[in-house]
Motif scaffolding. Structure first.
Motif, PDB file in Angstrom:
ATOM      1  N   CYS A   1      -4.397   0.391  -0.975  1.00  0.00           N
ATOM      2  CA  CYS A   1      -3.845  -0.953  -1.086  1.00  0.00           C
ATOM      3  C   CYS A   1      -3.737  -1.313  -2.572  1.00  0.00           C
ATOM      4  O   CYS A   1      -4.689  -1.107  -3.321  1.00  0.00           O
ATOM      5  N   THR A   2      -2.575  -1.822  -3.001  1.00  0.00           N
ATOM      6  CA  THR A   2      -2.389  -2.148  -4.415  1.00  0.00           C
ATOM      7  C   THR A   2      -2.409  -3.648  -4.687  1.00  0.00           C
ATOM      8  O   THR A   2      -2.441  -4.055  -5.838  1.00  0.00           O
ATOM      9  N   GLU A   3      -2.377  -4.454  -3.638  1.00  0.00           N
ATOM     10  CA  GLU A   3      -2.376  -5.911  -3.787  1.00  0.00           C
ATOM     11  C   GLU A   3      -3.359  -6.533  -2.809  1.00  0.00           C
ATOM     12  O   GLU A   3      -3.530  -6.034  -1.703  1.00  0.00           O
TER      13      GLU A   3
ATOM     14  N   ALA B   1      -7.053  -5.146  -3.339  1.00  0.00           N
ATOM     15  CA  ALA B   1      -6.470  -4.130  -4.198  1.00  0.00           C
ATOM     16  C   ALA B   1      -7.488  -3.028  -4.453  1.00  0.00           C
ATOM     17  O   ALA B   1      -8.651  -3.291  -4.728  1.00  0.00           O
ATOM     18  N   GLY B   2      -7.038  -1.795  -4.329  1.00  0.00           N
ATOM     19  CA  GLY B   2      -7.892  -0.645  -4.590  1.00  0.00           C
ATOM     20  C   GLY B   2      -8.595  -0.096  -3.372  1.00  0.00           C
ATOM     21  O   GLY B   2      -9.151   0.993  -3.415  1.00  0.00           O
TER      22      GLY B   2
ATOM     23  N   LEU C   1      -6.135   2.028 -10.952  1.00  0.00           N
ATOM     24  CA  LEU C   1      -5.230   1.303 -10.068  1.00  0.00           C
ATOM     25  C   LEU C   1      -3.841   1.107 -10.689  1.00  0.00           C
ATOM     26  O   LEU C   1      -2.840   1.202  -9.977  1.00  0.00           O
TER      27      LEU C   1
ATOM     28  N   VAL D   1      -1.797   4.045  -9.717  1.00  0.00           N
ATOM     29  CA  VAL D   1      -1.348   3.960  -8.321  1.00  0.00           C
ATOM     30  C   VAL D   1      -0.148   3.024  -8.223  1.00  0.00           C
ATOM     31  O   VAL D   1       0.840   3.316  -7.527  1.00  0.00           O
ATOM     32  N   LYS D   2      -0.183   1.893  -8.930  1.00  0.00           N
ATOM     33  CA  LYS D   2       0.932   0.944  -8.900  1.00  0.00           C
ATOM     34  C   LYS D   2       2.197   1.562  -9.499  1.00  0.00           C
ATOM     35  O   LYS D   2       3.299   1.319  -9.015  1.00  0.00           O
TER      36      LYS D   2
ATOM     37  N   VAL E   1       3.692   3.748  -6.936  1.00  0.00           N
ATOM     38  CA  VAL E   1       4.406   2.965  -5.921  1.00  0.00           C
ATOM     39  C   VAL E   1       5.870   2.817  -6.306  1.00  0.00           C
ATOM     40  O   VAL E   1       6.762   2.997  -5.467  1.00  0.00           O
TER      41      VAL E   1
ATOM     42  N   ARG F   1       0.832  -1.188   0.000  1.00  0.00           N
ATOM     43  CA  ARG F   1       0.000   0.000   0.000  1.00  0.00           C
ATOM     44  C   ARG F   1       0.874   1.248   0.000  1.00  0.00           C
ATOM     45  O   ARG F   1       2.006   1.227   0.462  1.00  0.00           O
TER      46      ARG F   1
END
Length: 168
Positions: free
Chosen positions: A119-121, A99-100, A139, A142-143, A146, A66
């Protein structure tokens, strides 16, 4: 007129030189944390997420990864007061990490009420405290943020709410 059941907000994410894209987040309007986030996207009560940085990545490249943002005051993780009082606390409710999902963040969730995690995973073995919305589009942006936040400053360049026109 703003929707109150499930407001849709956007965050335009980018670095100093590059626009990564727009992320849309559906907020759970019945929660005070969601309304707090909405007002910080609008900037209608003064402070705004506009030009605030994403601060760090937790659990990088692992389940439950995240990214944290929302310190509109200091851009270092020590600021970002809530605009509303009596935000739900982490003891109040939690859900499996997906995720998301977006949730309260920061070292003290009650005092630093503007900070948030995305949260990405997925990690269904862990729980996410105080979720109040979900990324419905963007998403991958967002990744990408990261990975960039490790070497560059990544910002919320613009933010707001998506208002649907009245149907006649």
């Amino acid at each position: 007129m703003l929707p109150t059941k499930a407001p849709l907000v956007f965050l335009d994410i980018g670095t100093e030189q590059t626009v990564l894209g727009r992320v849309y987040i559906s907020l759970w309007g019945q929660l005070r944390r969601a309304m707090n986030f909405l007002h910080l996207c609008l900037g209608d009560r003064g402070p705004s997420f506009r030009d605030s940085m994403f601060l760090e990545v937790m659990n990088a490249d692992c389940p439950g990864e995240r990214i944290r943002g929302g310190d509109y005051e200091c851009n270092n993780g020590r600021g970002g007061e809530a605009l509303l009082d009596d935000l739900e606390s982490e003891e109040g409710y939690s859900m499996p990490m997906e995720a998301g999902m977006i949730t309260a963040g920061g070292p003290n969730r009650k005092e630093v009420g503007a900070q948030f995690f995305i949260c990405t995973e997925d990690d269904f073995d862990r729980r996410f405290a105080c979720p109040f919305g979900r990324v419905v589009s963007g998403l991958p942006i967002v990744k990408e943020a990261v990975w960039l936040v490790m070497t560059k400053e990544v910002y919320i360049r613009e933010c707001g709410v998506v208002v649907e026109a009245a149907r006649i």
